[in-house]
Structures are given as structure tokens and as C-alpha cells.
Write a protein that holds these residues in place. Structure first.
Motif, PDB file in Angstrom:
ATOM      1  N   LEU A  98      11.471  14.493 -18.756  1.00  0.00           N
ATOM      2  CA  LEU A  98      10.644  13.395 -18.266  1.00  0.00           C
ATOM      3  C   LEU A  98      10.387  13.522 -16.768  1.00  0.00           C
ATOM      4  O   LEU A  98       9.268  13.257 -16.292  1.00  0.00           O
ATOM      5  CB  LEU A  98      11.330  12.061 -18.571  1.00  0.00           C
ATOM      6  N   PHE A  99      11.427  13.903 -16.031  1.00  0.00           N
ATOM      7  CA  PHE A  99      11.269  14.055 -14.595  1.00  0.00           C
ATOM      8  C   PHE A  99      10.230  15.122 -14.269  1.00  0.00           C
ATOM      9  O   PHE A  99       9.412  14.970 -13.352  1.00  0.00           O
ATOM     10  CB  PHE A  99      12.615  14.422 -13.980  1.00  0.00           C
ATOM     11  N   LEU A 100      10.256  16.208 -15.018  1.00  0.00           N
ATOM     12  CA  LEU A 100       9.312  17.299 -14.768  1.00  0.00           C
ATOM     13  C   LEU A 100       7.887  16.909 -15.146  1.00  0.00           C
ATOM     14  O   LEU A 100       6.951  17.072 -14.361  1.00  0.00           O
ATOM     15  CB  LEU A 100       9.750  18.533 -15.560  1.00  0.00           C
ATOM     16  N   VAL A 101       7.733  16.333 -16.335  1.00  0.00           N
ATOM     17  CA  VAL A 101       6.389  16.005 -16.835  1.00  0.00           C
ATOM     18  C   VAL A 101       5.792  14.842 -16.050  1.00  0.00           C
ATOM     19  O   VAL A 101       4.647  14.901 -15.569  1.00  0.00           O
ATOM     20  CB  VAL A 101       6.446  15.692 -18.336  1.00  0.00           C
ATOM     21  N   LEU A 102       6.556  13.752 -15.916  1.00  0.00           N
ATOM     22  CA  LEU A 102       6.032  12.576 -15.231  1.00  0.00           C
ATOM     23  C   LEU A 102       5.838  12.841 -13.739  1.00  0.00           C
ATOM     24  O   LEU A 102       4.930  12.274 -13.115  1.00  0.00           O
ATOM     25  CB  LEU A 102       6.984  11.393 -15.425  1.00  0.00           C
ATOM     26  N   GLY A 103       6.724  13.688 -13.164  1.00  0.00           N
ATOM     27  CA  GLY A 103       6.540  14.020 -11.762  1.00  0.00           C
ATOM     28  C   GLY A 103       5.260  14.806 -11.518  1.00  0.00           C
ATOM     29  O   GLY A 103       4.620  14.632 -10.482  1.00  0.00           O
ATOM     30  N   MET A 104       4.896  15.676 -12.450  1.00  0.00           N
ATOM     31  CA  MET A 104       3.640  16.411 -12.313  1.00  0.00           C
ATOM     32  C   MET A 104       2.437  15.502 -12.579  1.00  0.00           C
ATOM     33  O   MET A 104       1.378  15.657 -11.956  1.00  0.00           O
ATOM     34  CB  MET A 104       3.629  17.584 -13.289  1.00  0.00           C
ATOM     35  N   TYR A 105       2.629  14.534 -13.476  1.00  0.00           N
ATOM     36  CA  TYR A 105       1.524  13.646 -13.835  1.00  0.00           C
ATOM     37  C   TYR A 105       1.266  12.601 -12.757  1.00  0.00           C
ATOM     38  O   TYR A 105       0.103  12.268 -12.459  1.00  0.00           O
ATOM     39  CB  TYR A 105       1.847  12.970 -15.170  1.00  0.00           C
TER      40      TYR A 105
ATOM     41  N   PRO B   4       2.763  12.243  -9.125  1.00  0.00           N
ATOM     42  CA  PRO B   4       3.673  12.708  -8.067  1.00  0.00           C
ATOM     43  C   PRO B   4       4.123  11.605  -7.129  1.00  0.00           C
ATOM     44  O   PRO B   4       5.275  11.603  -6.675  1.00  0.00           O
ATOM     45  CB  PRO B   4       2.857  13.772  -7.328  1.00  0.00           C
ATOM     46  N   ILE B   5       3.255  10.659  -6.825  1.00  0.00           N
ATOM     47  CA  ILE B   5       3.620   9.613  -5.875  1.00  0.00           C
ATOM     48  C   ILE B   5       4.736   8.732  -6.416  1.00  0.00           C
ATOM     49  O   ILE B   5       5.564   8.192  -5.671  1.00  0.00           O
ATOM     50  CB  ILE B   5       2.374   8.757  -5.535  1.00  0.00           C
ATOM     51  N   LEU B   6       4.808   8.597  -7.747  1.00  0.00           N
ATOM     52  CA  LEU B   6       5.849   7.785  -8.362  1.00  0.00           C
ATOM     53  C   LEU B   6       7.179   8.540  -8.439  1.00  0.00           C
ATOM     54  O   LEU B   6       8.249   7.934  -8.434  1.00  0.00           O
ATOM     55  CB  LEU B   6       5.411   7.354  -9.763  1.00  0.00           C
TER      56      LEU B   6
ATOM     57  N   SER C 217      -0.162  22.085  -8.472  1.00  0.00           N
ATOM     58  CA  SER C 217      -0.272  20.641  -8.667  1.00  0.00           C
ATOM     59  C   SER C 217      -1.296  20.065  -7.706  1.00  0.00           C
ATOM     60  O   SER C 217      -1.681  20.674  -6.702  1.00  0.00           O
ATOM     61  CB  SER C 217       1.083  19.960  -8.447  1.00  0.00           C
ATOM     62  N   ASN C 218      -1.781  18.834  -8.012  1.00  0.00           N
ATOM     63  CA  ASN C 218      -2.748  18.153  -7.150  1.00  0.00           C
ATOM     64  C   ASN C 218      -2.145  17.810  -5.794  1.00  0.00           C
ATOM     65  O   ASN C 218      -2.855  17.710  -4.799  1.00  0.00           O
ATOM     66  CB  ASN C 218      -3.237  16.874  -7.841  1.00  0.00           C
ATOM     67  N   ALA C 219      -0.809  17.614  -5.795  1.00  0.00           N
ATOM     68  CA  ALA C 219      -0.172  17.248  -4.538  1.00  0.00           C
ATOM     69  C   ALA C 219      -0.168  18.404  -3.544  1.00  0.00           C
ATOM     70  O   ALA C 219      -0.074  18.179  -2.336  1.00  0.00           O
ATOM     71  CB  ALA C 219       1.266  16.801  -4.794  1.00  0.00           C
ATOM     72  N   TYR C 220      -0.315  19.629  -4.048  1.00  0.00           N
ATOM     73  CA  TYR C 220      -0.245  20.770  -3.150  1.00  0.00           C
ATOM     74  C   TYR C 220      -1.436  20.800  -2.205  1.00  0.00           C
ATOM     75  O   TYR C 220      -1.279  21.063  -1.004  1.00  0.00           O
ATOM     76  CB  TYR C 220      -0.186  22.065  -3.962  1.00  0.00           C
ATOM     77  N   GLU C 221      -2.636  20.501  -2.711  1.00  0.00           N
ATOM     78  CA  GLU C 221      -3.830  20.562  -1.868  1.00  0.00           C
ATOM     79  C   GLU C 221      -3.768  19.516  -0.764  1.00  0.00           C
ATOM     80  O   GLU C 221      -4.065  19.807   0.400  1.00  0.00           O
ATOM     81  CB  GLU C 221      -5.075  20.372  -2.727  1.00  0.00           C
ATOM     82  N   SER C 222      -3.413  18.291  -1.146  1.00  0.00           N
ATOM     83  CA  SER C 222      -3.318  17.243  -0.119  1.00  0.00           C
ATOM     84  C   SER C 222      -2.208  17.545   0.867  1.00  0.00           C
ATOM     85  O   SER C 222      -2.348  17.280   2.083  1.00  0.00           O
ATOM     86  CB  SER C 222      -3.080  15.888  -0.787  1.00  0.00           C
ATOM     87  N   LEU C 223      -1.094  18.118   0.382  1.00  0.00           N
ATOM     88  CA  LEU C 223       0.007  18.463   1.264  1.00  0.00           C
ATOM     89  C   LEU C 223      -0.405  19.568   2.231  1.00  0.00           C
ATOM     90  O   LEU C 223      -0.100  19.509   3.428  1.00  0.00           O
ATOM     91  CB  LEU C 223       1.217  18.904   0.445  1.00  0.00           C
TER      92      LEU C 223
ATOM     93  N   GLY D 285       0.784  -1.220   0.000  1.00  0.00           N
ATOM     94  CA  GLY D 285       0.000   0.000   0.000  1.00  0.00           C
ATOM     95  C   GLY D 285       0.810   1.261   0.000  1.00  0.00           C
ATOM     96  O   GLY D 285       0.299   2.323   0.404  1.00  0.00           O
ATOM     97  N   GLY D 286       2.045   1.199  -0.416  1.00  0.00           N
ATOM     98  CA  GLY D 286       2.902   2.367  -0.408  1.00  0.00           C
ATOM     99  C   GLY D 286       2.542   3.396  -1.461  1.00  0.00           C
ATOM    100  O   GLY D 286       2.993   4.551  -1.379  1.00  0.00           O
ATOM    101  N   MET D 287       1.725   3.012  -2.467  1.00  0.00           N
ATOM    102  CA  MET D 287       1.330   3.958  -3.509  1.00  0.00           C
ATOM    103  C   MET D 287       0.116   4.775  -3.106  1.00  0.00           C
ATOM    104  O   MET D 287      -0.328   5.647  -3.858  1.00  0.00           O
ATOM    105  CB  MET D 287       1.037   3.209  -4.813  1.00  0.00           C
ATOM    106  N   GLY D 288      -0.425   4.538  -1.919  1.00  0.00           N
ATOM    107  CA  GLY D 288      -1.545   5.333  -1.427  1.00  0.00           C
ATOM    108  C   GLY D 288      -2.793   5.134  -2.284  1.00  0.00           C
ATOM    109  O   GLY D 288      -3.131   4.019  -2.702  1.00  0.00           O
TER     110      GLY D 288
END
Length: 421
Positions: free
Chosen positions: A66-73, A75-77, A126-132, A26-29
Motif C-alpha cells: 500500500l505504501f508503494l502503490v499509494l505513495g506513487m499514486y 505523493p503529497i499524501l 514519477s510525477n513528483a520527479y519533474e516538479s522536484l 493549503g498544505g496539500m498544494g
């Protein structure tokens, strides 16, 4: 290239195994993307490493995008070890292997600017900002730091990324400089070897030319003697037949001696790759030394502080009287070089020089030997070896042999035996 491809394949397998392990506990949330898409994103980040040393700057730029695009797409990965490690390897390889360093510096500026933009977007849209933000607000009641939670997290993230990018760049620079230094040392070593070989070859050529000049003087002397004796024989041919016969005998001996010396000279010079077109002429030179000059040579070294004992023995002793001028010169040069080496490279305060003659089954011979009981100087180098090579060249010129090396009981010995024809 083969190593990089095999290494990338191994990293792909390990990253897939780690991703499945993380998904298993369950590490991928709450990641709602299908598992195959998660593996595809991880593979896209790892695959450029297959050509990381072939196209280092290109891989650096592609991996950054790739790091920028995939990281935004996803984030958990982007925070997984394999994902971060692949990008770290791309940055390191770009700095360590880029041939065009100016292009590399430009690429690094772009990468750092892009990563700064990525961090800014991560904290804003990013979507991660709201949860963070929601998570930090929930934990703010339990925080005890001097700074607010969001500011503290921003500073921590900045320092973490600075260490990440700075470490990859620093390790790459160290690797590049180390490889560059090794290449310079290898080139300098090869250049020194070429120079040493050239110096050795030139020393042999110089020694042969010097021998040729010395023999040239002697042969010219023989020709002059032949001319004088021929003129004398012509004048007394009818009046004094006995004198004429003596002059003709001298001409015969001188001509044979000159021919023998010229053959010996050509035999040595044919072994060289370069020959001289003409001898030095026009310069005022003193007569070349011989056996009669050995006492003066020994006295010169004694004046410099080296005690030298000179012994002469032989049977029959008349061999000394029949030694030719070139052979006497070679004996003189052998003693000269041997005593000079004792003074330069040995701790010995004394030396013994012996001149011997004798007769064996091969014929008559003359031998010169120099020995000392010292040790090599601790603060001195072994020398170039050109002087000892010259001694061997002279021995070969006259068809003799040379024995040069350390003595069993200590010290150094130079022994050269020449046949007397």
C-alpha cells in the motif's frame, strides 16, 4: 485484538482531523484529487493496523504494498505524518510480533527491496520527479553545498529512509528480544518453583522413610525380645512360676510398645502421597544413637570450635530411664540438627543444650532445648529449611510440639517437648 481495533479507530480519527487541518491551510498544494479520495487513501494505509499483532508478517507485506502503490499514486499524501506513522507501526509490529523469524527475515528483504525500487522510481518516472527537478533547478543558484542539488537531495533521502526503516526494525528487534527474555525468565521461575516444591515434597518423604527405618529397627528389637521371653517362659512354666510371670510381663510391655510405635508410624506415613514398599535391608548399619550418645555429640562439636554447655534437670529424674529408643533417637537428632545450624548459619561461638523432664496435667514429658546468642551470617544463606522441617516431623511423630525461631534478646532457640508414655 480489541486493543488494536480501538487503537486503529483512534488513529483513523486523528489522521482524518490532521488531513483536514493540512487541507485547511493549503498544505496539500495543488492536489486535484477529491477530498473523500484523499481520506480513503489515508484510511487504507491505517486500517491494516487493526490486525497488526494477529498477522504481523501479513500486515507488514500489505502495508508495504500500500505504501508503494499509494505513495506513487498520491505523493503529497505519502509524506504526511499519519501515513508515515502507520507504516512505521506496521514495520515495528511485524518485527516485534512475528512468530516465524525466518519468514520475517524474508519479508524484510522483500520490503527493503521494494522500498529501494520506490525510491528509484520516485527519482525517475514519477510525477513528483519533474516538479522536484524544476524546484531544485530554481534553487540551485542559491545552493552552497559541496554536491549538486540533485545528488545532495538523493543522499539526504536515502539517509532519511535508512533511519526510518532501520529505526522501525531496530525498535521491533529490541521489543521482541525483551519479550522473549521475559518469557524465558517466567518459564525459569515457574520451573524453579516446581523444583523447589518437588524438593520439599521429596525431603518430607525421605525424612518419613528414614523415621520408618529407625522405628522398624526398634520394633524388630521388640519382636526379638518377645520371642526370647516367650521361649524362656515356656521352659520354666512349670518349675518357676515367678520367672514365668516376669517373662510374660516383659512380653506384654514389649508388645504394647511395639503396637504404639507402629500406630504412630502409620499415622505419619498416611499423610504422605507416596509410600515405600519395603525398607532398606541387607546393609550393615550401626545402632541408632540415643540419649547416651549426647555427650559424644557435644564433644564432637566442641572439637570443631563450638563451645557447648549441657545441662540436665528434671523431676522426677526416673523419666529419663523410661524414654524409649525411638524417642531418644528423636531427641538426639534434634540436638544434632540444632548444633549443626548454629555452626553453619550463626555467628555464635557458644550454645547451651538443656534436657529437662517433668510432669503436667497431660502427663509426663521430656523437653530438649538449644539456644545461642549469635546473629545470622551475612555471607550465608538461610538454608533449605529441611532440617527444621525434620525436627517438626519428629515432634509430630511422638505427639509433641516444637518451638523454633529467633529469641527476643537475640540468638536462636529450638525447643521441642515430647510426651513420655
Amino acid at each position: 485484538m480489541r486493543r488494536d481495533i480501538l487503537g486503529t479507530a483512534v488513529v483513523l480519527l486523528l489522521s482524518a482531523l490532521m488531513l483536514e487541518s493540512i487541507r485547511g491551510f493549503g498544505g496539500m498544494g495543488a492536489e486535484d484529487h477529491p477530498f473523500w479520495l484523499q481520506h480513503l487513501v489515508m484510511a487504507l494505509m491505517v486500517l491494516p493496523l487493526a490486525v497488526r499483532r494477529r498477522f504481523p508478517v501479513t500486515v507488514l507485506l500489505v502495508s508495504s504494498a500500500l505504501f508503494l502503490v499509494l505513495g506513487m499514486y498520491m505523493p503529497i499524501l505519502a509524506v504526511q505524518l499519519a501515513f508515515q506513522g502507520a507504516y512505521f507501526a506496521a514495520i515495528y509490529s511485524g518485527v516485534a510480533w512475528a512468530r516465524n523469524r525466518r519468514l520475517l527475515r524474508l519479508a524484510l528483504v522483500l520490503v527493503i527491496a521494494a522500498m529501494a525500487l520506490w525510491l528509484l522510481l520516485s527519482f525517475t518516472v514519477s510525477n513528483a520527479y519533474e516538479s522536484l527537478l524544476q524546484e531544485l533547478q530554481e534553487q540551485s543558484e542559491h545552493s552552497s553545498g559541496l554536491l549538486p542539488p540533485m545528488v545532495s537531495y538523493a543522499i539526504f533521502t536515502f539517509l532519511l529512509n535508512a533511519a526510518y526503516f532501520g529505526g522501525a526494525i531496530l525498535f521491533g528487534i529490541i521489543s521482541w528480544r525483551s519479550a522473549h527474555q521475559r518469557e524465558q525468565l517466567a518459564q525459569q521461575s515457574a520451573q524453579l518453583e516446581e523444583q523447589a516444591a518437588e524438593l520439599a515434597r521429596q525431603a518430607v518423604i525421605d525424612e518419613r522413610l528414614r523415621i520408618a527405618r529407625e522405628l522398624h529397627d526398634v520394633v524388630a528389637h521388640h519382636i526379638a525380645v518377645i520371642g526370647i521371653q516367650a521361649g524362656a517362659a515356656r521352659r520354666v512354666l512349670e518349675k518357676k512360676p515367678a520367672a514365668t510371670a516376669g517373662a510374660l510381663q516383659t512380653i506384654e510391655a514389649s508388645s504394647r510398645d511395639a503396637v504404639a510405635q507402629m500406630r504412630s508410624l502409620l499415622g505419619v506415613l498416611r499423610n504422605g502421597q507416596e509410600t515405600a514398599t519395603e525398607f532398606d535391608g541387607g546393609a550393615h548399619r550401626h545402632p541408632e544413637p540415643g540419649l547416651a550418645d549426647l555427650p559424644a555429640l557435644i564433644a564432637e562439636h566442641e572439637a570443631m570450635g563450638l563451645r557447648v554447655s549441657f545441662h540436665q534437670a528434671g523431676d522426677p529424674a526416673s523419666i529419663i530411664d523410661r524414654i524409649s529408643a525411638p524417642l531418644g533417637l528423636s531427641i538426639y537428632r534434634t540436638v544434632q540438627e540444632s548444633l549443626a545450624n548454629v555452626r553453619r548459619h550463626s555467628t555464635a561461638g557458644s550454645a547451651v543444650v538443656a534436657l529437662r523432664t517433668g510432669r503436667s496435667e497431660e502427663g509426663e514429658w521430656v523437653e530438649v532445648e538449644s539456644v545461642d546468642d549469635g546473629r545470622p551470617r551475612a555471607t550465608n544463606t538461610a538454608g533449605s529449611g529441611f532440617g527444621l522441617r525434620g525436627i517438626r516431623e519428629r515432634a509430630a511423630l511422638h505427639g509433641g510440639s516444637a518451638e523454633i525461631g529467633p529469641r527476643a534478646g537475640g540468638g536462636w532457640r529450638v525447643r521441642v517437648r515430647f510426651p513420655v508414655r
